[in-house]
Scaffold this active site. Structure first.
Site, mmCIF file in Angstrom:
data_model
loop_
_atom_site.group_PDB
_atom_site.id
_atom_site.type_symbol
_atom_site.label_atom_id
_atom_site.label_comp_id
_atom_site.label_asym_id
_atom_site.label_seq_id
_atom_site.Cartn_x
_atom_site.Cartn_y
_atom_site.Cartn_z
ATOM 1 N N HIS A 63 34.872 29.277 30.647
ATOM 2 C CA HIS A 63 36.219 30.108 29.497
ATOM 3 C C HIS A 63 34.836 31.229 28.637
ATOM 4 C CE1 HIS A 63 33.313 27.157 27.219
ATOM 5 N NE2 HIS A 63 33.462 27.776 25.630
ATOM 6 N N HIS A 65 33.393 31.831 25.595
ATOM 7 C CA HIS A 65 32.319 32.349 25.213
ATOM 8 C C HIS A 65 31.204 32.228 25.391
ATOM 9 C CE1 HIS A 65 35.020 29.313 22.046
ATOM 10 N NE2 HIS A 65 35.154 30.332 21.813
ATOM 11 N N ASP A 67 27.805 31.607 25.200
ATOM 12 C CA ASP A 67 26.603 31.177 25.405
ATOM 13 C C ASP A 67 27.020 30.426 26.880
ATOM 14 O OD1 ASP A 67 28.773 29.483 24.401
ATOM 15 O OD2 ASP A 67 28.270 27.476 23.857
ATOM 16 N N HIS A 68 28.783 30.482 27.301
ATOM 17 C CA HIS A 68 28.744 29.911 29.038
ATOM 18 C C HIS A 68 28.723 31.287 29.450
ATOM 19 C CE1 HIS A 68 29.908 25.902 27.767
ATOM 20 N NE2 HIS A 68 29.955 26.490 26.036
ATOM 21 N N HIS A 141 40.433 23.748 24.021
ATOM 22 C CA HIS A 141 39.010 24.208 23.427
ATOM 23 C C HIS A 141 40.207 25.345 22.380
ATOM 24 C CE1 HIS A 141 34.840 24.613 22.432
ATOM 25 N NE2 HIS A 141 34.735 26.779 22.729
ATOM 26 N N ASP A 204 33.325 22.718 27.110
ATOM 27 C CA ASP A 204 33.605 22.897 25.886
ATOM 28 C C ASP A 204 35.167 22.161 25.409
ATOM 29 O OD1 ASP A 204 31.333 24.034 25.851
ATOM 30 O OD2 ASP A 204 31.620 25.179 24.235
ATOM 31 N N HIS A 262 24.441 20.659 26.550
ATOM 32 C CA HIS A 262 24.723 21.297 25.694
ATOM 33 C C HIS A 262 25.406 21.111 24.042
ATOM 34 C CE1 HIS A 262 28.595 23.453 23.597
ATOM 35 N NE2 HIS A 262 28.550 24.528 24.985
#
Length: 301
Positions: A63, A65, A67-68, A141, A204, A262
């Site tokens: 996805h 976000h 941090d990914h 999510h 997530d 994570h």
């Protein structure tokens, strides 16, 4: 000799810490490398872990976000800078195409590599190769998220005692394997199914059907456990799992090796994640991941 292992590049959720980089995970599967969720700093973590751009054949983003995915810009540019000679395929949620485009073309650079965009829009098979089938399942999510699952085709294991009982040896064994029969003897009589290995990557998400489907029967499951069990309310509100929830999924799915990762920056003691996972009844091999760790895919039983 083929290598199947997970190289952990980063294990932090939302923000990096002194000891944990943003997410990043490389799965080495025989001669292929699959990079999952390259967060900010992934290119440098690859250098520290001895992973080269030439090692990458596929990128899978769960996805969009930061941090990914913020590391995508650097990784894609490095692939081109190093003139990787083979095609690289990128999978990511189709709903985030605008984010992928922005990251792919974040700054000016010379494109030298065939980067194939293969966005994911629904559950199902993404690609079939001789070594594995890659699948995706939708997760739960606040933004659209998909988990990924790798399934090796089943093979067959020849049984020496049964071959000997039928007097089959030497080149005749190969003939039997190729043709499925040698005279009156069938392949089923002298062999057994060798179950293909299975790997899943679950980031997530709250508990949902997709989590359980991805984890089912995995030899190695990499799964988020952002929160400890006492913060289950926060986990549900923000679309995440706790250590106990992740372990219960692995326990019920028959996972052989569970990798928790994570982690929220609110926790400083990783041992508590292991304790809560064991308290949830998971009895298989368990790793609380740390940066630059290597986790081998379990050997076949």
């Amino acid at each position: 000799m083929s290598v199947r292992e997970l190289v952990v590049l980063g294990t932090a959720s939302q923000v990096p810490t002194r000891h944990r980089n943003h997410n990043g995970y490389l799965l080495r599967w025989d001669g292929e490398g699959i990079l999952f969720d390259p967060g900010e700093g992934t290119q440098r973590q690859m250098l520290r872990a001895g992973v080269a751009a030439h090692d990458l054949n596929r990128i899978c983003v769960t996805h969009f976000h930061g941090d990914h995915s913020l590391g995508l810009a650097g990784v894609i540019q490095r692939i081109n800078l190093d003139q990787v000679p083979h095609r690289v395929t990128a999978h990511y949620p189709r709903s985030g195409q605008r984010f992928f485009d922005r990251l792919r073309y974040a700054t000016a650079y010379r494109e030298t590599v065939d980067l194939v965009e293969a966005p994911v829009a629904a559950d199902g098979v993404l690609e079939v190769t001789p070594s594995y089938t890659l699948q995706a399942r939708r997760l739960s999510h606040p933004v659209e998220s998909f988990g990924y699952r790798l399934i090796e085709p089943d093979g067959r294991r020849m049984l020496p005692e049964r071959l000997a009982a039928h007097g089959i040896k030497g080149p005749d064994v190969g003939v039997l394997q190729r043709e499925g029969r040698l005279g009156d003897v069938t392949l089923d009589e002298v062999s057994e199914v060798r179950r293909g290995q299975r790997f899943a990557f679950v980031m997530d998400t709250r508990l949902c059907e997709g989590v359980h489907a991805l984890a089912e029967g995995c030899d190695l499951l990499v799964i988020e456990s952002t929160f400890l069990d006492e913060d289950a309310g926060l986990a549900a509100d923000h679309g995440h799992l706790t250590a106990g929830q992740a372990a219960e999924v692995a326990r019920d799915a028959g996972v052989r090796h569970l990798v928790l990762t994570h982690f929220s920056q609110r926790y400083s003691e990783p041992d508590e994640f292991e304790r809560q996972a064991r308290a949830a009844g998971f009895e298989g091999e368990l790793t609380v991941a740390h940066d630059l760790q290597r986790v081998p895919v379990p050997k076949r039983r």
